[in-house]
Scaffold this motif. Structure first.
Motif, PDB file in Angstrom:
ATOM      1  N   ALA A  23      27.834  71.743 -17.254  1.00 52.78           N
ATOM      2  CA  ALA A  23      27.376  70.850 -16.184  1.00 52.78           C
ATOM      3  C   ALA A  23      25.896  71.075 -15.902  1.00 52.78           C
ATOM      4  O   ALA A  23      25.316  72.095 -16.291  1.00 52.78           O
ATOM      5  CB  ALA A  23      28.189  71.090 -14.916  1.00 52.78           C
ATOM      6  N   GLU A  24      25.311  70.110 -15.208  1.00 52.13           N
ATOM      7  CA  GLU A  24      23.960  70.236 -14.675  1.00 52.13           C
ATOM      8  C   GLU A  24      24.005  70.049 -13.165  1.00 52.13           C
ATOM      9  O   GLU A  24      24.731  69.185 -12.663  1.00 52.13           O
ATOM     10  CB  GLU A  24      23.014  69.205 -15.290  1.00 52.13           C
ATOM     11  CG  GLU A  24      22.650  69.501 -16.730  1.00 52.13           C
ATOM     12  CD  GLU A  24      21.610  68.532 -17.283  1.00 52.13           C
ATOM     13  OE1 GLU A  24      21.355  67.505 -16.596  1.00 52.13           O
ATOM     14  OE2 GLU A  24      21.071  68.799 -18.357  1.00 52.13           O
ATOM     15  N   SER A  69      23.628  66.546  -6.921  1.00 50.04           N
ATOM     16  CA  SER A  69      23.594  65.936  -8.268  1.00 50.04           C
ATOM     17  C   SER A  69      24.359  66.790  -9.273  1.00 50.04           C
ATOM     18  O   SER A  69      23.891  67.034 -10.388  1.00 50.04           O
ATOM     19  CB  SER A  69      22.145  65.724  -8.733  1.00 50.04           C
ATOM     20  OG  SER A  69      21.474  64.806  -7.909  1.00 50.04           O
ATOM     21  N   GLU A  70      25.565  67.227  -8.882  1.00 44.14           N
ATOM     22  CA  GLU A  70      26.395  68.032  -9.771  1.00 44.14           C
ATOM     23  C   GLU A  70      27.137  67.115 -10.737  1.00 44.14           C
ATOM     24  O   GLU A  70      27.942  66.293 -10.326  1.00 44.14           O
ATOM     25  CB  GLU A  70      27.412  68.847  -8.975  1.00 44.14           C
ATOM     26  CG  GLU A  70      26.794  69.733  -7.884  1.00 44.14           C
ATOM     27  CD  GLU A  70      26.952  69.147  -6.490  1.00 44.14           C
ATOM     28  OE1 GLU A  70      26.786  67.915  -6.360  1.00 44.14           O
ATOM     29  OE2 GLU A  70      27.233  69.896  -5.542  1.00 44.14           O
ATOM     30  N   ASP A  71      26.858  67.262 -12.039  1.00 42.32           N
ATOM     31  CA  ASP A  71      27.458  66.381 -13.048  1.00 42.32           C
ATOM     32  C   ASP A  71      27.942  67.190 -14.241  1.00 42.32           C
ATOM     33  O   ASP A  71      27.199  68.034 -14.777  1.00 42.32           O
ATOM     34  CB  ASP A  71      26.436  65.349 -13.542  1.00 42.32           C
ATOM     35  CG  ASP A  71      26.014  64.380 -12.452  1.00 42.32           C
ATOM     36  OD1 ASP A  71      26.912  63.813 -11.789  1.00 42.32           O
ATOM     37  OD2 ASP A  71      24.800  64.203 -12.255  1.00 42.32           O
ATOM     38  N   LYS A 119      28.956  67.750 -18.201  1.00 45.31           N
ATOM     39  CA  LYS A 119      28.343  67.333 -19.451  1.00 45.31           C
ATOM     40  C   LYS A 119      29.343  67.439 -20.597  1.00 45.31           C
ATOM     41  O   LYS A 119      30.267  68.249 -20.566  1.00 45.31           O
ATOM     42  CB  LYS A 119      27.146  68.224 -19.782  1.00 45.31           C
ATOM     43  CG  LYS A 119      26.003  68.172 -18.799  1.00 45.31           C
ATOM     44  CD  LYS A 119      24.857  69.060 -19.241  1.00 45.31           C
ATOM     45  CE  LYS A 119      24.314  68.652 -20.595  1.00 45.31           C
ATOM     46  NZ  LYS A 119      23.164  69.482 -21.011  1.00 45.31           N
ATOM     47  N   GLY A 129      32.973  66.943 -19.380  1.00 48.08           N
ATOM     48  CA  GLY A 129      33.034  65.675 -18.674  1.00 48.08           C
ATOM     49  C   GLY A 129      34.261  64.859 -19.033  1.00 48.08           C
ATOM     50  O   GLY A 129      34.672  63.981 -18.253  1.00 48.08           O
ATOM     51  N   ARG A 135      36.396  66.550 -13.289  1.00 45.95           N
ATOM     52  CA  ARG A 135      35.699  65.595 -12.425  1.00 45.95           C
ATOM     53  C   ARG A 135      35.494  66.201 -11.040  1.00 45.95           C
ATOM     54  O   ARG A 135      36.032  67.270 -10.734  1.00 45.95           O
ATOM     55  CB  ARG A 135      36.501  64.292 -12.314  1.00 45.95           C
ATOM     56  CG  ARG A 135      37.907  64.469 -11.771  1.00 45.95           C
ATOM     57  CD  ARG A 135      38.698  63.167 -11.850  1.00 45.95           C
ATOM     58  NE  ARG A 135      40.094  63.343 -11.450  1.00 45.95           N
ATOM     59  CZ  ARG A 135      40.548  63.270 -10.212  1.00 45.95           C
ATOM     60  NH1 ARG A 135      39.699  63.055  -9.219  1.00 45.95           N
ATOM     61  NH2 ARG A 135      41.831  63.428  -9.941  1.00 45.95           N
ATOM     62  N   ASP A 136      34.735  65.499 -10.212  1.00 42.81           N
ATOM     63  CA  ASP A 136      34.526  65.851  -8.797  1.00 42.81           C
ATOM     64  C   ASP A 136      33.962  67.257  -8.613  1.00 42.81           C
ATOM     65  O   ASP A 136      34.442  68.049  -7.796  1.00 42.81           O
ATOM     66  CB  ASP A 136      35.836  65.722  -8.008  1.00 42.81           C
ATOM     67  CG  ASP A 136      36.375  64.305  -8.007  1.00 42.81           C
ATOM     68  OD1 ASP A 136      35.581  63.374  -8.239  1.00 42.81           O
ATOM     69  OD2 ASP A 136      37.584  64.137  -7.778  1.00 42.81           O
ATOM     70  N   GLU A 154      31.663  70.029  -7.178  1.00 51.27           N
ATOM     71  CA  GLU A 154      30.874  70.302  -5.979  1.00 51.27           C
ATOM     72  C   GLU A 154      30.557  71.786  -5.907  1.00 51.27           C
ATOM     73  O   GLU A 154      31.422  72.622  -6.187  1.00 51.27           O
ATOM     74  CB  GLU A 154      31.638  69.904  -4.715  1.00 51.27           C
ATOM     75  CG  GLU A 154      31.859  68.416  -4.555  1.00 51.27           C
ATOM     76  CD  GLU A 154      32.532  68.072  -3.234  1.00 51.27           C
ATOM     77  OE1 GLU A 154      32.805  69.014  -2.446  1.00 51.27           O
ATOM     78  OE2 GLU A 154      32.781  66.884  -2.985  1.00 51.27           O
TER      79      GLU A 154
END
Length: 223
Positions: free
Chosen positions: A106-107, A143-145, A147, A151, A155-156, A158
């Protein structure tokens, strides 16, 4: 003779005035700006799936460099209050151990506003002005996403905000009445918990201590 004495008196007055103008005094504002680098020292807990921990499923967090800014108000010749700010730092979370197969997971971005009480031990007219600081850091993540492969499965994401103590060591070397060269380093106590889910309804948590050293080098301007 009188003219010589008068000339010497005027020269002395100008010198005293110039020295006084360069001093760090109560009521001064000091703006500092430069390149700031967050160097993390990660201690990751294990991934918890529905409350069950896998101690071999951990993460690492990389470093990042951005624009750093700080503002100091001098309460007296020796003490000042500083607010540290920056443009958002971005970090990549990478799986380790049983999460290594996921690679970069994640980023996330964060901002670490920090308020410190500073102490200036040198004489106020010294060109070299070292200082110490002790304060409180509040780090907010956003902006937690996820990768890549992560991915497709999760999901979700935080990350909890963090509040902790900070320590600081820095210096100004004054070039003239207003400008100086600046360098500083902070230690920040930053802890967070990452929470996320998968499509099957499983819930995950992972605790991490980031505890970075933050280095900044640039210039300062007194007004």
């Amino acid at each position: 003779m009188n003219r010589n004495v008068l000339s010497l008196a005027i020269a002395a007055a100008v010198a005293v005035s110039a020295t006084s103008a360069q001093a760090y005094e109560a009521g001064d504002f000091i703006f500092r700006g430069g390149i700031a680098s967050v160097q993390t020292d990660v201690d990751s807990g294990g991934l918890k799936t529905n409350g069950v921990e896998d101690k071999n499923a951990t993460v690492d967090v990389d470093n990042d460099t951005q624009l750093g800014l700080s503002f100091t108000y001098m309460l007296s010749d020796k003490f000042g209050v500083e607010l540290l700010a920056a443009t958002p730092f971005q970090h990549t979370l990478t799986g380790k151990g049983n999460l290594a197969a996921l690679g970069d997971i994640a980023e996330v971005k964060h901002l670490p506003p920090t308020v410190s009480l500073q102490y200036y031990p040198m004489d106020k007219n010294s060109k070299f002005q070292p200082y110490l600081g002790l304060g409180l850091n509040y780090t907010v993540f956003f902006s937690e996403d996820f990768k890549g492969a992560a991915g497709d499965s999760f999901r979700d994401l935080e990350l909890d905000s963090s509040m902790g103590l900070s320590g600081q060591l820095g210096f100004d070397y004054r070039l003239n009445e207003n400008w100086a060269i600046n360098a500083a380093v902070w230690y920040m106590d930053i802890n967070t918990t990452a929470k996320f889910k998968d499509s099957d309804g499983n819930r995950y948590k992972l605790d991490a201590e980031l505890d970075p050293l933050v280095y900044m080098a640039g210039v300062s301007y007194k007004f």
